[in-house]
Design a protein around this motif. Sequence first.
Motif, PDB file in Angstrom:
ATOM      1  N   LEU A 157      59.899  36.188  40.477  1.00 57.72           N
ATOM      2  CA  LEU A 157      60.418  35.035  39.747  1.00 57.72           C
ATOM      3  C   LEU A 157      59.369  33.934  39.630  1.00 57.72           C
ATOM      4  O   LEU A 157      59.197  33.331  38.561  1.00 57.72           O
ATOM      5  CB  LEU A 157      61.670  34.501  40.455  1.00 57.72           C
ATOM      6  CG  LEU A 157      62.914  35.387  40.399  1.00 57.72           C
ATOM      7  CD1 LEU A 157      64.031  34.788  41.241  1.00 57.72           C
ATOM      8  CD2 LEU A 157      63.367  35.569  38.954  1.00 57.72           C
ATOM      9  N   SER A 158      58.643  33.686  40.716  1.00 56.29           N
ATOM     10  CA  SER A 158      57.598  32.661  40.684  1.00 56.29           C
ATOM     11  C   SER A 158      56.477  33.040  39.726  1.00 56.29           C
ATOM     12  O   SER A 158      55.955  32.188  38.994  1.00 56.29           O
ATOM     13  CB  SER A 158      57.030  32.446  42.089  1.00 56.29           C
ATOM     14  OG  SER A 158      58.035  32.035  42.973  1.00 56.29           O
ATOM     15  N   GLY A 159      56.116  34.323  39.722  1.00 52.51           N
ATOM     16  CA  GLY A 159      55.083  34.774  38.803  1.00 52.51           C
ATOM     17  C   GLY A 159      55.482  34.596  37.355  1.00 52.51           C
ATOM     18  O   GLY A 159      54.677  34.155  36.518  1.00 52.51           O
ATOM     19  N   LEU A 160      56.736  34.932  37.036  1.00 48.89           N
ATOM     20  CA  LEU A 160      57.221  34.755  35.663  1.00 48.89           C
ATOM     21  C   LEU A 160      57.254  33.280  35.269  1.00 48.89           C
ATOM     22  O   LEU A 160      56.853  32.909  34.155  1.00 48.89           O
ATOM     23  CB  LEU A 160      58.613  35.369  35.518  1.00 48.89           C
ATOM     24  CG  LEU A 160      58.688  36.896  35.573  1.00 48.89           C
ATOM     25  CD1 LEU A 160      60.141  37.354  35.596  1.00 48.89           C
ATOM     26  CD2 LEU A 160      57.963  37.514  34.376  1.00 48.89           C
ATOM     27  N   LEU A 161      57.741  32.428  36.183  1.00 47.75           N
ATOM     28  CA  LEU A 161      57.848  31.000  35.868  1.00 47.75           C
ATOM     29  C   LEU A 161      56.477  30.349  35.700  1.00 47.75           C
ATOM     30  O   LEU A 161      56.247  29.594  34.754  1.00 47.75           O
ATOM     31  CB  LEU A 161      58.632  30.282  36.975  1.00 47.75           C
ATOM     32  CG  LEU A 161      60.129  30.614  37.063  1.00 47.75           C
ATOM     33  CD1 LEU A 161      60.759  29.949  38.272  1.00 47.75           C
ATOM     34  CD2 LEU A 161      60.850  30.184  35.795  1.00 47.75           C
ATOM     35  N   LEU A 162      55.556  30.658  36.623  1.00 49.00           N
ATOM     36  CA  LEU A 162      54.229  30.038  36.564  1.00 49.00           C
ATOM     37  C   LEU A 162      53.358  30.631  35.461  1.00 49.00           C
ATOM     38  O   LEU A 162      52.486  29.950  34.927  1.00 49.00           O
ATOM     39  CB  LEU A 162      53.516  30.187  37.907  1.00 49.00           C
ATOM     40  CG  LEU A 162      54.126  29.429  39.088  1.00 49.00           C
ATOM     41  CD1 LEU A 162      53.373  29.758  40.368  1.00 49.00           C
ATOM     42  CD2 LEU A 162      54.098  27.933  38.824  1.00 49.00           C
ATOM     43  N   GLY A 163      53.614  31.904  35.133  1.00 48.86           N
ATOM     44  CA  GLY A 163      52.797  32.557  34.115  1.00 48.86           C
ATOM     45  C   GLY A 163      53.379  32.476  32.730  1.00 48.86           C
ATOM     46  O   GLY A 163      52.944  31.669  31.895  1.00 48.86           O
TER      47      GLY A 163
END
Length: 235
Positions: free
Chosen positions: A36-42
């Motif tokens: 989830l963090s990867g999707l949000l930050l990327g």
Amino acid sequence: MELSVPLQLALITVVAFVCQWASWRIKLPAILPLLLSGLLLGSVAGLIQPKQLFGDLLLPGVSLAVSIILFEGALTLRFSEIRGLEKTVRRLVTWGALITWGVVTLSAWGLLNLPLELALLFGALVVVTGPTVIVPLLRSVRPKASVARLLRWEGIVIDPLGAILAVLAYELVVATGQQGALLHGLWLFFQAIAVGAAMGGAVALALSALLSRHLVPEYLRSFLVLSSVDHPRPV
């Protein structure tokens, strides 16, 4: 907003730690907050741009990281832990994986209306459970010792087999419509297994000889073993 390379690397490190700490607190697999963090930050915020950050090193870096994760997980396996459970592990990573592949393929084809070739590839990809999912789950759920050992063995052993199945499915998709596509895919499958087993066996024998005869000093042993983990792929 574009961040500098040092800031992106620092952000990745901090967010990765926070995600794993949060997963420990809420007793969920770390892979969930990390994804989830990867999707949000990327994709959403655009703060992290992996292709721009790592360039041509992105895919080799991911490949090396996966190799190290699998290697580290395999080091924790002990044959004495699954005494009496060998048949179950064997069935899970052979017939179990094939049945999962078939069920997921038919479900994606029939329920999601995916093309059969894409459904076949999707089924091969989701066969893998993997240590990054199973091990955190075992820490949270804490099942019986025998069940925990069984699931940990399955999660680690199925990873390389699932990768080979995915390559086989991809080759079949690419070769669709060409004469001898099935035979070509099967040949690549057995070639990957044979060459991989031969290379792995050779490296293992060489390491065993070097370490048992004390030809490598103690402080270099970890570096030697780590450097032998990743090698050219047979496919």
